[in-house]
Scaffold this active site. Structure first.
Site, PDB file in Angstrom:
ATOM      1  N   ARG B 258       0.862  -1.179   0.000  1.00 58.00           N
ATOM      2  CA  ARG B 258       0.000   0.000   0.000  1.00 58.00           C
ATOM      3  C   ARG B 258       0.896   1.226   0.000  1.00 58.00           C
ATOM      4  NH1 ARG B 258      -2.350   0.393   5.424  1.00 58.00           N
ATOM      5  NH2 ARG B 258      -0.888   2.104   5.706  1.00 58.00           N
ATOM      6  N   HIS B 262      -3.567   4.197   4.997  1.00 53.95           N
ATOM      7  CA  HIS B 262      -4.683   3.248   5.188  1.00 53.95           C
ATOM      8  C   HIS B 262      -5.984   3.911   4.744  1.00 53.95           C
ATOM      9  CE1 HIS B 262      -7.652   0.644   7.003  1.00 53.95           C
ATOM     10  NE2 HIS B 262      -8.068   1.638   7.750  1.00 53.95           N
ATOM     11  N   TYR B 271       4.699   5.006  11.051  1.00 61.57           N
ATOM     12  CA  TYR B 271       5.019   3.595  11.291  1.00 61.57           C
ATOM     13  C   TYR B 271       5.857   2.934  10.201  1.00 61.57           C
ATOM     14  CZ  TYR B 271       0.647   3.199   8.573  1.00 61.57           C
ATOM     15  OH  TYR B 271      -0.322   3.336   7.621  1.00 61.57           O
TER      16      TYR B 271
END
Lengths: 327, 362
Positions: B258, B262, B271
């Site tokens: 990805r 998100h 992260y």
């Protein structure tokens, strides 16, 4: 007409609906070869084959979730949760999808399924086998919740649930599965969902109950009558949507109401009925509506369950209290 | 055949076209015409351009929370391309490319992300279920659809999409298990994009691959390079064909990344490192296919620019329509819970309308 018990009425309704409509399929844990742990589905696999009545893997979420997909692709699944206390793993499927698919897709996809569950206590069972969870389901928009109390009603209501284009949670009072027999027509018939029934006429107080609690409530009414009090008794039959008209008409006549249920008191359907009565019949009331219910505890194990379940005597005492309010 | 040769327990990942657009396994090239390959390319560009626009509208405060698809176009488009019109697609929420490949109109898709339920009113001729948010719960529906097709003798397969995080859910196991037992014609398509919001794939499972989970459920599993359309298409086509032949379900793990957040509410810089994102950008699925097409003389730079521009315009027009028509009608909030509204719902709606009337708002 043949005299059959409530469990046989379930079986007969399933058989007749499966015969009437080839889209109707039945599955769940042990429902196929064995015919269910209570034998509600006995002989259905023999009669209709393994493609109409199947044993499922032991997975409640999947029983409901797979049922959703089958309903979307043209079938009418009638699935069984072996005990209502085991339905909780399926809550996400029931709440997030069964109840919402029609609204989510603005009517493009619907889930015309029936989720049958034996509910209730008084059968000296292990933990998790005595729950009465109707309030959980009644709180969810998009579901209908039905709880029959007699063989005749069971057959007609289950047939109605299967033919209903909306999902129906069908809670069966397992304590009285085999308790008594009743003359039930052999041909199929429907009892409309959403209609309560006045099962005993009276003038002094309205008693509202459903499912297995009908017997205790009717006994209490008899005991009251012996003391000169004449209760009207309503079998609610459908918990969602509640037939407010029948309830309100009765309470306007009697001016008093008691709701009896075996689920815990707090957040139970009794509270909802009291709210409806307050909203719609306040000026007709002679006393505050009240209730006789299970306690706000888990259902006790068998050595204590006799204390938990409302008894005719507990109901009678409450009737006398309400009838003598402020006198 | 490829399922046998690419056993996930042997850590073999199917790749047919490498990052330079070179065909490294010519013997496994799926049966796709040049026109079809070009069509897949167009759909991937359509996905990317309309995805970018959606993100932009969200940033402008004109669209709600949105789940971007950047980097996952090959996995989505090439898998959906292996289906027939009569097959079913049961999506999660990051499958824009699959929706477009199945023929869904952009207006409908945008309407959903604009915040109107009619964005899930899928036309009768499209077999796509609405976006499903509760993770992995929809896998069960795909199994039910597939099993019902089988029981009714209908020649239909169901594909369901989910992410790496979904494989930790109970519903994933229950669905795979059931599909295996009853040989429901289902394709479980996992877009392993390495992250479930902030949680990396290593915290979802100790298994070396997601594909190997298939083995415990008695079905084949395969890990494919999710940024290689040929690998994705070949595996999906074989899984669909198997299902159609009555041989049961398959699990496909499309190994991808990805590149975006998100959702628009997420900040991925918290992260993961820029280096990692940079590294994966080099494996971009559209760049890779473009290189292949250029080398074959099937595409020119000018043509690419035209395609990009055309889809940008399409997105603008679709969103214009949505902004003009996207408000929810009051009655629609009440109308669709049951076949017929309950007396309770009628009463609640009327009471609220009366409230609005008294304030002169309707």
């Amino acid at each position: 007409m043949a005299a059959i018990n409530l469990l046989q009425a379930v079986n007969e309704a399933l058989r007749q609906e499966m015969k009437r409509d080839p889209r109707v399929i039945v599955f769940g844990e042990d429902v196929g070869y064995e015919g269910g742990v209570f034998r509600a589905t006995v002989d259905l696999q023999k009669e209709f084959g393994k493609d109409r009545c199947m044993d499922s893997p032991l997975a409640e979420s999947a029983i409901v979730g797979v049922g959703i997909g089958m309903a979307i692709n043209g079938m009418i699944p009638v699935v069984e949760m072996q005990f209502s206390g085991f339905s909780y793993p399926a809550f996400n499927q029931i709440i997030s999808h069964v109840a919402r698919m029609r609204n989510r897709s603005r009517g493009r996809y619907t889930v015309p399924m029936v989720i049958r569950m034996p509910y209730g206590g008084g059968i000296r069972a292990l933990e998790h086998h005595s729950e009465s969870p109707e309030a959980f389901f009644a709180h969810i928009p998009g579901l209908k919740v039905v709880m029959p109390s007699t063989p005749y009603d069971t057959k007609g209501l289950l047939a109605a649930a299967i033919r209903d284009e909306d999902p129906v949670i069908f809670l069966e009072p397992k304590r009285i599965y085999r308790a008594f027999k009743q003359e039930v027509p052999e041909e199929d018939y429907i009892i409309p969902i959403g209609k309560a029934k006045v099962v005993r006429e009276g003038t002094d107080i309205t008693l509202i109950a459903w499912g297995a609690m009908m017997r205790e409530t009717l006994k209490a009414a008899e005991l009251a009558a012996e003391k000169g009090i004449h209760p009207e008794v309503i079998d609610l039959r459908t918990i969602a949507p509640i037939d407010r008209d029948t309830v309100i008409a009765s309470v306007k006549k009697t001016g008093r109401a008691i709701i009896v249920h075996e689920a815990p008191k707090t957040g139970g359907i009794g509270g909802e009925l009291m709210a409806i009565i307050n909203e719609k019949a306040f000026l007709h009331l002679e006393a505050p509506p009240t209730r006789v219910t299970g306690f706000d505890t888990p259902f006790p194990l068998p050595r204590g369950e006799q204390h938990y379940l409302p008894s005719p005597e507990r109901i009678l005492v409450k009737i006398q209290e309400v009838v003598n309010y402020l006198t | 055949m490829i399922f046998k040769d690419y056993n996930p327990l042997e850590k073999k990942m199917l790749q047919i076209m490498d990052e330079t657009g070179t065909i490294v396994k010519p013997e496994l090239m799926p049966d796709l015409t040049d026109d079809e390959i070009k069509e897949i390319y167009r759909l991937m560009v359509k996905t990317r351009e309309t995805d970018k626009k959606a993100l932009m509208y969200q940033r402008q405060g004109r669209m709600l929370t949105y789940a971007p698809n950047l980097g996952q176009e090959a996995a989505q488009v090439a898998s959906a391309f292996a289906l027939e019109k009569r097959d079913w697609m049961v999506p999660a929420f990051r499958e824009l490319g699959a929706w477009l490949t199945r023929g869904a109109e952009l207006e409908m898709i945008y309407l959903y992300w604009y915040g109107n339920e009619f964005g899930s009113y899928v036309p009768e001729d499209l077999r796509i279920l609405p976006v499903s948010v509760p993770i992995a719960s929809h896998l069960q529906h795909a199994v039910g659809i597939a099993w019902a097709a089988k029981l009714q003798g209908k020649d239909e397969v169901a594909i369901t999409y989910f992410g790496d995080g979904a494989t930790s859910q109970g519903d994933f196991s229950e669905s795979m298990n059931w599909a295996g037992v009853y040989k429901a014609p289902t394709v479980f398509f996992c877009q392993n994009n390495q992250f479930a919001i902030s949680v990396p794939r290593g915290i979802q499972t100790a298994a070396e691959t997601i594909a190997q989970k298939a083995i415990a459920f008695g079905m084949p599993g395969i890990q494919v390079d999710g940024n290689d359309i040929f690998a994705v298409y070949a595996a999906t086509k074989e899984a669909v064909d198997r299902a159609r032949r009555g041989e049961g379900p398959t699990l496909i793990e499309a190994y991808t990344y990805r590149l975006g957040a998100h959702t628009t509410s997420d900040d991925p810089t918290r992260y993961r490192s820029n280096d990692e994102v940079e590294e994966w950008s080099k494996r971009d699925p559209i760049d890779r296919l473009k290189k292949y097409l250029l080398s074959k003389g099937l595409l020119t730079e000018e043509e690419e620019a035209q395609i990009v521009e055309a889809y940008g315009k399409l997105a603008e027009e679709a969103f214009k329509y949505v902004e003009a028509n996207g408000e929810t009608q009051l009655e629609d909030i009440f109308k669709y819970h049951y076949k017929e509204m309950t007396p309770q719902l009628v009463e609640q709606m009327e009471e609220y309308k009366q409230f609005l009337r008294e304030r002169g708002e309707i």
